[in-house]
Design an enzyme around this catalytic site. Structure first.
Site, PDB file in Angstrom:
ATOM      1  N   LYS A   1      34.754  33.415  33.344  1.00 52.10           N
ATOM      2  CA  LYS A   1      32.908  33.850  33.815  1.00 52.10           C
ATOM      3  C   LYS A   1      32.580  34.561  34.599  1.00 52.10           C
ATOM      4  O   LYS A   1      32.937  34.807  35.673  1.00 52.10           O
ATOM      5  CB  LYS A   1      32.316  32.672  34.483  1.00 52.10           C
ATOM      6  CG  LYS A   1      30.461  32.618  34.952  1.00 52.10           C
ATOM      7  CD  LYS A   1      30.529  31.470  35.973  1.00 52.10           C
ATOM      8  CE  LYS A   1      30.094  32.019  37.126  1.00 52.10           C
ATOM      9  NZ  LYS A   1      29.165  32.952  37.059  1.00 52.10           N
TER      10      LYS A   1
ATOM     11  N   GLY B   1      34.090  30.645  47.154  1.00 48.56           N
ATOM     12  CA  GLY B   1      35.407  30.666  48.023  1.00 48.56           C
ATOM     13  C   GLY B   1      36.220  29.170  48.337  1.00 48.56           C
ATOM     14  O   GLY B   1      37.118  29.044  48.188  1.00 48.56           O
TER      15      GLY B   1
ATOM     16  N   GLU C   1      39.737  36.091  46.472  1.00 49.95           N
ATOM     17  CA  GLU C   1      39.438  37.480  47.256  1.00 49.95           C
ATOM     18  C   GLU C   1      38.468  37.637  47.920  1.00 49.95           C
ATOM     19  O   GLU C   1      38.069  37.418  47.043  1.00 49.95           O
ATOM     20  CB  GLU C   1      40.526  38.102  45.659  1.00 49.95           C
ATOM     21  CG  GLU C   1      40.472  39.486  46.259  1.00 49.95           C
ATOM     22  CD  GLU C   1      40.655  39.795  47.333  1.00 49.95           C
ATOM     23  OE1 GLU C   1      42.154  39.384  47.370  1.00 49.95           O
ATOM     24  OE2 GLU C   1      40.618  40.560  48.682  1.00 49.95           O
TER      25      GLU C   1
ATOM     26  N   CYS D   1      34.913  45.146  48.701  1.00 46.76           N
ATOM     27  CA  CYS D   1      35.718  44.267  49.496  1.00 46.76           C
ATOM     28  C   CYS D   1      36.304  45.466  50.598  1.00 46.76           C
ATOM     29  O   CYS D   1      36.151  45.128  51.934  1.00 46.76           O
ATOM     30  CB  CYS D   1      36.665  43.418  48.891  1.00 46.76           C
ATOM     31  SG  CYS D   1      35.918  43.043  47.375  1.00 46.76           S
TER      32      CYS D   1
ATOM     33  N   GLU E   1      30.238  40.462  57.275  1.00 45.59           N
ATOM     34  CA  GLU E   1      30.068  40.815  56.214  1.00 45.59           C
ATOM     35  C   GLU E   1      29.243  41.467  55.881  1.00 45.59           C
ATOM     36  O   GLU E   1      28.178  40.457  55.867  1.00 45.59           O
ATOM     37  CB  GLU E   1      31.357  40.921  55.577  1.00 45.59           C
ATOM     38  CG  GLU E   1      31.200  41.569  54.095  1.00 45.59           C
ATOM     39  CD  GLU E   1      31.832  41.034  52.743  1.00 45.59           C
ATOM     40  OE1 GLU E   1      31.524  40.290  52.129  1.00 45.59           O
ATOM     41  OE2 GLU E   1      32.899  42.051  52.142  1.00 45.59           O
TER      42      GLU E   1
HETATM   43  C1  UN1 Z   1      36.972  45.251  45.426  1.00 47.25           C
HETATM   44  O1  UN1 Z   1      35.946  45.504  45.815  1.00 47.25           O
HETATM   45  O2  UN1 Z   1      36.972  44.101  44.973  1.00 47.25           O
HETATM   46  O3  UN1 Z   1      40.754  49.574  46.892  1.00 47.25           O
HETATM   47  C2  UN1 Z   1      38.393  46.208  45.096  1.00 47.25           C
HETATM   48  C3  UN1 Z   1      39.550  49.581  46.084  1.00 47.25           C
HETATM   49  C4  UN1 Z   1      39.132  49.200  44.364  1.00 47.25           C
HETATM   50  C5  UN1 Z   1      39.142  48.008  44.180  1.00 47.25           C
HETATM   51  C6  UN1 Z   1      37.868  47.206  45.414  1.00 47.25           C
HETATM   52  N1  UN1 Z   1      40.525  49.865  43.894  1.00 47.25           N
HETATM   53  O4  UN1 Z   1      38.533  49.779  46.600  1.00 47.25           O
END
Ligand code: UN1
Length: 491
Positions: free
Chosen positions: A172, A230, A247, A281, A382
């Site tokens: 999904k 999460g 994650e 992230c 965040e």
């Molecule tokens: C994300 O933002 O969930 O290291 C992944 C990085 C990328 C992946 C980010 N290779 O910023």
């Protein structure tokens, strides 16, 4: 363009008959019509994955890897076109979208190789004439739930290792980025993934995601997204004893010491804080700066931020694209207000752009706050947008303490020319990823990816760590002595 679900090797309309629109966040144009599937659609996908599982797990792993190799080749051939589509539906600038596809290519070739590795081990037995080994087993049906910020990379981080380990998949994707998921599954089909092995269901978390979490035929859940969701995933799937990989968020910092190469640091900061409009992230949202260079760094950074050009990601001149939607812009606006109320000093940005050409998209000016205290909300929560907070510290110990104070632990970075400081930072920065003299983004796919504490639940993606999540150890003993040998029992 009207997208369909992919279930048991067929492209099918959702049973619900409902659709929603996939919108270009840079100009408001409709990119595609997307199924808003019902729990029943998700159940049919799970059933198909369950039916295909026994055949797929017995299909030789090197052959599974060969299919992934073909996937990598097709992704390579179509990289440019896929990146353009990604920019249209997600907003990130074209070069970054191409990088996102490249991560998928890298992961395909890496996991293709795992088809001929997936190493287990042999080890001596404590008894004579007895052989002992540990092998990796498939687990079953993998429920894959992915976010919109890496529409190609993150699905490949999950689906490719799941497949090479012999699991089948129900997938999904985020409602904001269905088109790239649709393209990816078409490519998997074209490369020869058998019917039922990968199933794609578009729809909401509440209807489709929730069905994956609750249905006992789904054995594991791999989720990337918000902390709030999460925690819900952990609760619902955990209670049913599913294996769960989470994650989640980050509040990543770059530390700049007084001996740093400031030109290099500034390039790294701009790339990490405003690349993908801060919607990674791994994005840098805190800058922890040695007091001796604080003023100089702030002034130079502000000047560079003012030069960043906002625009549609397919335009060559654009440095920073739009945010994903109006809600995201509102969230950033709220945090700008919160920061000012908390007493932080707005140095640059802090508003929506005024240019007429940008009014149809979800843009926000790259923003810098100065004199931020480490405990302010803008320095701990965040934001997921182009907002950077500068925090002043007096030495390395304080910098590390400030870095480690937040509830997240994904990525961190330090700019210093002092090797002793660098190694102390490597030892003490409490994050899953640490960079020396580079920003906080740009993780490579053959190393473990993930964070400590509130960033997840201890699993890692990518590299061989992904195999640990998507397979289960089986310990095997072969006694060739021809008599009963009793382990642990005194003779
Ligand atoms: C994300 O933002 O969930 O290291 C992944 C990085 C990328 C992946 C980010 N290779 O910023």
């Amino acid at each position: 363009m009207k997208l369909k679900n992919y279930i048991a090797g067929q492209w099918v309309e959702p049973e619900s008959g409902r659709y929603h629109q996939d919108i270009d966040p840079g100009n408001g144009e409709v990119v595609a019509e997307v199924p808003a599937s019902s729990p029943r659609d998700a159940e049919r996908a799970i059933e198909a994955a369950r039916d295909a599982y026994d055949r797929w797990r017995k299909y030789p792993a090197p052959k599974r890897g060969e299919i992934l190799f073909r996937v990598g080749q097709i992704l390579q051939e179509r990289k440019h076109e896929l990146a353009q589509k990604m920019t249209r539906e997600m907003g990130k600038v074209y070069t970054e979208a191409a990088g996102d596809v490249q991560e998928g290519i890298d992961m395909a070739f890496y996991m293709a190789g795992e088809g001929r590795r997936s190493f287990g081990y042999t080890t001596p037995s404590e008894l004579p004439d007895k052989f002992a080994m540990a092998t990796r087993d498939a687990i079953g049906v993998a429920g894959i739930i992915t976010p919109w910020n890496f529409p190609m990379a993150i699905p490949t981080w999950k689906i490719f290792p799941a497949l090479v380990c012999g699991n089948t998949v129900v997938f999904k994707p985020a409602s904001e980025t269905p088109l790239l998921a649709y393209e990816l599954v078409h490519i998997l089909e074209e490369a020869g993934v058998p019917a039922g092995v990968v199933n794609l269901v578009f729809g909401s978390g509440a209807e489709v995601g929730e069905t994956f979490l609750q249905d006992p035929r789904v054995n594991l859940i791999s989720f990337t997204g918000s902390n709030e969701t999460g925690r819900h995933v952990a609760k619902v799937a955990g209670e049913r004893l599913k294996r769960v990989s989470l994650e989640l968020g980050g509040k990543n910092a770059i530390i700049v010491m007084d001996d740093a190469d400031l030109d290099l640091a500034i390039d790294g900061i701009l790339w990490s804080a405003f690349g993908t409009s801060g919607q990674r992230c791994t994005a840098c949202s805190r800058l922890i700066v040695h007091e001796h260079i604080y003023e100089e760094l702030e002034a130079r950074l502000a000047a560079r931020i003012r030069q960043l050009k906002l625009g549609h990601g397919l335009e060559d001149a654009t440095d920073v694209g739009p945010l994903i939607n109006e809600k995201a812009v509102q969230k950033v606006e709220q945090y700008v207000e919160i920061g000012q109320q908390e007493g932080a000093r707005l140095v640059v940005g802090g508003h929506r752009p005024t240019e007429a050409a940008l009014q149809r998209g979800h843009y926000f000016a790259p923003t810098l706050f100065g004199d931020v205290r480490p405990d302010m909300r803008i320095a701990t929560e965040e934001i997921f947008g182009p907002v950077l907070s500068m925090i002043r510290v007096k030495d390395l110990d304080e910098a590390i303490e400030v870095n480690n104070r937040v509830t997240y632990g994904l990525s961190s970075s330090i700019f210093t020319r002092d090797v002793n400081r660098a190694f102390r930072a490597i030892r003490d920065l409490a994050t899953g990823i640490v960079y020396i003299n580079a920003g906080t983004i740009g993780a490579e796919i053959h190393l473990p990816f993930g964070g400590t504490r509130g960033t997840g639940n201890g699993h890692r993606e990518a590299g061989t760590a992904a195999l640990d999540f998507f397979s289960e150890w089986k310990a095997v003993y072969v006694d060739y002595s021809g008599r009963l040998q009793r382990a642990q029992i005194d003779a």
